[in-house]
Design an enzyme around this catalytic site. Structure first.
Site, short mmCIF file in Angstrom:
data_model
loop_
_atom_site.label_atom_id
_atom_site.label_comp_id
_atom_site.label_asym_id
_atom_site.label_seq_id
_atom_site.Cartn_x
_atom_site.Cartn_y
_atom_site.Cartn_z
N GLY A 4 48.13 -40.78 46.37
CA GLY A 4 47.54 -39.87 45.39
C GLY A 4 47.73 -38.41 45.78
N GLY B 209 53.46 -43.70 48.47
CA GLY B 209 53.04 -44.87 47.71
C GLY B 209 54.04 -46.01 47.75
NE ARG C 164 48.09 -44.58 56.04
CZ ARG C 164 47.54 -45.06 54.94
NH1 ARG C 164 46.41 -45.74 55.01
NH2 ARG C 164 48.09 -44.84 53.77
CE LYS D 58 48.04 -47.78 33.93
NZ LYS D 58 46.67 -47.53 34.37
#
Ligand code: AMP
Length: 424
Positions: free
Chosen positions: A397, A374, A40, A206
């Site tokens: 997210g 992710g 990062r 999910k």
């Protein structure tokens, strides 16, 4: 609308507050806190170097972990300042706080091309509350604002949103950094009118997390390939047996609606035709993170769309891998979000890794491949294929919300391309 970037503006002689994503892993080694993965930090170098070349002085703001509004020595950004200095090849000053008189005098003393990293903004509860007075205090040190922290742009916090509003109101420029610009281009513009066939691969745990994305992509994609536990909610919707597989029975209607929309729009919507199943047996052990350890017995390929009652599905099977790889090979644009199975366990990683290889091969053959952040990014890196795709998002997210079509507050606060009046 496209956002103005640091390429189109001249920030020479300006003090620029740059929001970066330095939420990096830090561990104690021989009594010292050290950064264990510099990815990062390295990703912010192009923006920092470009701003230095322009002759700006830089004040970097970032968060680390979840200190919940209190000082916490394990979440200080001091080790990041040292690491950034090493990577940049020039000294990086560090301020013990992110607001206050000491920060203001350190910022005022900065010469052109000098870099100051502020302490963790989340040491103040006002950061996450997007407190206007706190945003004013952050803004006090800067003439202009650059946001290069895409992964935090879905949060309206003081350092991602509030401060930009204050600086813009004062007539200061608020623009995107180079990393932010790449994210917006690949997850946004490139998928607006994709080269076809446009193949979307969706996996993960999910349906509920991804249904808005599925719904949106059903408007654009030619084919959607589904894997991961998410597939079991679709199988349930088709009246299949799913055994003990991870599933969301309360989402069956949502899954049925997605299947109906796919049929209506003539989008090819593929579900796994086989899977790797096992009988989960609870043990009394806990893993490093304190989660119960499950023993997997009688591991095997299940070549039918029904799962036995005592077993659960943990990965896509070889026939599905073959079918999905054939679709991916013909794609000209690929978007991938979510693993095909419980890839953290190598017994259930092959489906995800095989899809990763197929995406890398298609990219080599000329397709544009975009990895939506992710776990899929983790899986590609684990397979050693991170460098063989067109773009890997740095957001988790934030990527998902952006793909859903949401307006990210940290992006909305930046000036639009057509206007250079500071976004107001
Ligand atoms: P998500 O955050 O929704 O993308 O989900 C990622 C997580 O889903 C990863 O930790 C995977 O291990 C997990 N996962 C994917 N497929 C399965 C499966 N069939 N059974 C259990 N967990 C799964």
């Amino acid at each position: 609308m496209a956002k103005l970037t640091i390429r189109e503006v001249d920030l020479r002689g300006k003090r620029v507050l740059v929001r970066v994503d330095y939420n990096v892993p830090i561990e104690e080694k021989d009594g010292q806190m050290v950064v264990t993965d510099v990815t990062r930090i390295r990703e912010t170098l192009p923006t920092i170097e470009a701003l230095i070349a322009q002759g700006a002085s830089l004040i970097l703001a970032a968060h680390l972990g979840r200190p919940k509004g209190k000082r916490d020595a394990t979440m200080t950004l001091a080790p990041v300042a040292a690491k950034l200095g090493e990577l940049l090849g020039r000294p990086v000053h560090f301020a013990n706080d992110c607001v206050g008189p000491e920060v203001e005098s350190a910022a005022t003393a900065l010469k052109q091309g000098e870099v100051l990293l502020l302490e963790n903004v989340r040491f103040h509860a006002e950061e996450e509350a997007n407190d206007p007075a706190f945003a004013e205090r952050l803004a006090r040190v800067a003439d202009a604002y650059v946001n290069d922290a895409f992964g935090s742009a879905h949060r309206a916090h003081a350092s991602t949103e509030g401060v930009a509003r204050v600086i813009a109101r004062r007539g200061g420029l608020c623009v995107a950094g180079l990393l932010m610009d790449r994210e917006l281009r690949f997850l946004g513009d490139e998928l607006e009118d994709p080269a076809r066939p446009f193949v979307v691969i969706l996996g993960g745990a999910k349906v509920s997390d991804k249904i808005t994305v599925i719904d949106r992509l059903l408007e654009k994609a030619d084919t959607i390939l589904v894997g991961g536990a998410m597939a079991y909610t679709f199988r349930l919707a088709q009246g299949r047996r799913i055994g003990k597989s991870l599933v969301e029975p309360e989402r069956v209607e949502v899954a049925k609606a997605a299947l109906a929309k796919a049929a209506e729009r003539k989008v090819q919507f593929l579900l796994p035709m086989d899977d790797v199943i096992a009988v989960p047996v609870p043990t009394d052990k806990l893993d490093k993170k304190g989660r119960p350890v499950v023993d997997y017995q009688n591991l095997r390929v299940n070549a039918t769309p029904d799962c036995p009652d005592d077993a659960a599905g943990y990965d896509i099977g070889p026939a599905t891998v073959g079918a999905y790889a054939a679709v991916v090979a013909k794609a000209r644009t690929i978007l991938w979000n979510g693993p095909m199975g419980l890839f953290e366990d190598k017994r259930f990683a092959e489906g995800t890794f095989a899809v990763a290889r197929a995406v890398a091969q298609a990219t080599q053959a000329g397709a544009k491949s975009i990895i939506g952040g992710g776990d899929s990014v983790k899986a590609l890196n684990k397979a050693g294929l991170g460098a063989q795709v067109t773009f890997m998002s740095t957001g988790g997210g934030a990527s998902l919300e952006f793909l859903e079509g949401a307006v990210l507050p940290g992006v909305a606060a930046l000036a639009d391309q057509a206007c250079c009046c500071g976004g107001h």
